[in-house]
Design an enzyme around this catalytic site. Structure first.
Site, PDB file in Angstrom:
ATOM      1  N   HIS A  56     -36.461  32.852  22.463  1.00 45.96           N
ATOM      2  CA  HIS A  56     -37.296  34.032  22.745  1.00 45.96           C
ATOM      3  C   HIS A  56     -37.102  35.079  21.663  1.00 45.96           C
ATOM      4  CE1 HIS A  56     -33.509  35.289  24.595  1.00 45.96           C
ATOM      5  NE2 HIS A  56     -33.965  36.534  24.679  1.00 45.96           N
ATOM      6  N   HIS A  58     -36.089  38.274  21.361  1.00 52.80           N
ATOM      7  CA  HIS A  58     -35.136  39.388  21.274  1.00 52.80           C
ATOM      8  C   HIS A  58     -34.288  39.313  19.999  1.00 52.80           C
ATOM      9  CE1 HIS A  58     -35.312  40.293  25.868  1.00 52.80           C
ATOM     10  NE2 HIS A  58     -36.272  40.901  25.186  1.00 52.80           N
ATOM     11  N   ASP A  60     -31.224  39.827  19.225  1.00 51.82           N
ATOM     12  CA  ASP A  60     -29.933  39.126  19.187  1.00 51.82           C
ATOM     13  C   ASP A  60     -30.096  37.599  19.167  1.00 51.82           C
ATOM     14  OD1 ASP A  60     -30.740  39.571  21.992  1.00 51.82           O
ATOM     15  OD2 ASP A  60     -28.833  38.660  22.527  1.00 51.82           O
ATOM     16  N   HIS A  61     -31.345  37.135  19.160  1.00 47.24           N
ATOM     17  CA  HIS A  61     -31.618  35.692  19.071  1.00 47.24           C
ATOM     18  C   HIS A  61     -32.363  35.318  17.780  1.00 47.24           C
ATOM     19  CE1 HIS A  61     -30.581  34.984  23.421  1.00 47.24           C
ATOM     20  NE2 HIS A  61     -30.634  36.301  23.323  1.00 47.24           N
ATOM     21  N   HIS A 112     -37.324  36.462  31.762  1.00 46.82           N
ATOM     22  CA  HIS A 112     -36.572  37.377  30.891  1.00 46.82           C
ATOM     23  C   HIS A 112     -37.543  37.960  29.862  1.00 46.82           C
ATOM     24  CE1 HIS A 112     -33.159  38.922  28.631  1.00 46.82           C
ATOM     25  NE2 HIS A 112     -33.570  38.283  27.550  1.00 46.82           N
ATOM     26  N   ASP A 131     -31.673  33.124  27.388  1.00 47.09           N
ATOM     27  CA  ASP A 131     -31.268  34.147  28.361  1.00 47.09           C
ATOM     28  C   ASP A 131     -31.965  33.949  29.704  1.00 47.09           C
ATOM     29  OD1 ASP A 131     -29.777  35.215  26.317  1.00 47.09           O
ATOM     30  OD2 ASP A 131     -30.934  37.059  26.113  1.00 47.09           O
ATOM     31  N   HIS A 169     -25.118  33.750  26.201  1.00 44.79           N
ATOM     32  CA  HIS A 169     -24.167  34.866  26.325  1.00 44.79           C
ATOM     33  C   HIS A 169     -22.932  34.491  27.145  1.00 44.79           C
ATOM     34  CE1 HIS A 169     -26.634  38.137  24.598  1.00 44.79           C
ATOM     35  NE2 HIS A 169     -27.657  37.449  25.072  1.00 44.79           N
TER      36      HIS A 169
END
Ligand code: ZN
Ligand code: FE
Length: 257
Positions: A56, A58, A60-61, A112, A131, A169
């Site tokens: 996805h 975001h 942090d990905h 998410h 996530d 995570h």
């Protein structure tokens, strides 16, 4: 034989690294930061990064894509319905893709984020779910509805119990503390909390999980259980609710837990 390791990133992310020692090729899942991947490649000369799998959009990905693409030329795979930097292959429901000689099937798991996808390898029993499903928990509902997330989690929960859950995570300890509050009499949750507490105290990772373990201990896969309804009713006095309403109540509770 593919070996899978976790490269820690930021404070609690894992970048999954799939390695094929025979071909000296590797792939990564959700590299939010290029640095841990580049450090591994530097420490392992002669290895080629062939694929970058994204679940996805975001940061942090996806934050490491640009740099890794530039340095390795790796193919970037990602959800069709989200904006993913440098994406080469746009993936949606039931698409199949070969990575390091293994066939992965794409499962759309909105909740998410709306375009979130998971990658399932049915023979090796690997699930890379970003996530969406966490060990003992699930992702926050940033874009989707409780109904969408409930449906997505139900699909993942229906995979074979031995399926290894590679989420992104290290949230397991806080998730299990919530789980024991939701189901104080569930001994499997209590045992898992004890086990994960020991692992984390020793600096060890709590992943991967398995679908079987998640079905037994993850409250977000257990919203139909009588014990969960009882706890929710004791909190707010509402005795009758659908599975999705129970799921929504759990998710809202966890947001402020
Ligand atoms: Zn995310
Ligand atoms: Fe994340």
């Amino acid at each position: 034989m593919i070996k899978i390791d976790a490269l820690p990133a930021f404070s609690d992310n894992y970048i999954w690294l799939l390695q094929d020692p025979e071909q000296r090729r590797c792939a990564v899942v959700d590299p939010g930061d290029a640095a841990p991947v580049e450090a591994w490649l530097t420490a392992n000369p002669g290895w080629q990064l062939s694929d970058i799998l994204i679940t996805h959009h975001h940061f942090d990905h996806v934050g490491g894509i640009e740099q890794l693409k530039a340095s390795s030329g790796a193919r970037v795979l990602g959800p069709a319905n989200e904006k993913i930097p440098r994406r080469d292959l746009a993936l949606g429901e039931s698409d199949r893709v070969t990575v390091l000689g293994h066939d992965f099937q794409v499962i759309e798991v909105p909740g998410h984020t709306l375009g979130h996808i998971a990658y399932h390898q049915a023979d090796q029993h690997w699930l890379f779910c970003g996530d969406t499903l966490f060990a003992g928990g699930c992702g926050r509902l940033f874009e989707g509805t409780p109904q969408q997330m409930h449906a997505s989690l139900s699909r993942l929960a229906a995979l074979p119990e031995q399926t290894q859950v590679y989420c992104t995570h290290e949230y397991t300890l806080s998730n299990l503390r919530f789980a024991t509050t939701v189901e104080p009499l569930n001994t499997q949750i209590a045992q898992r909390l004890e086990q994960v507490s020991q692992w984390r105290a020793a600096g060890q990772i709590s992943l991967p999980s398995s679908i079987g373990l998640e079905r037994a201990t993850n409250p977000f896969l257990r919203s139909a259980q009588a014990a969960v309804s009882t706890t929710l009713a004791a909190r707010d006095g509402i005795k009758e609710r659908s599975n999705i309403e129970a799921f929504a109540a759990l998710r809202a509770w966890k947001d402020s837990f």
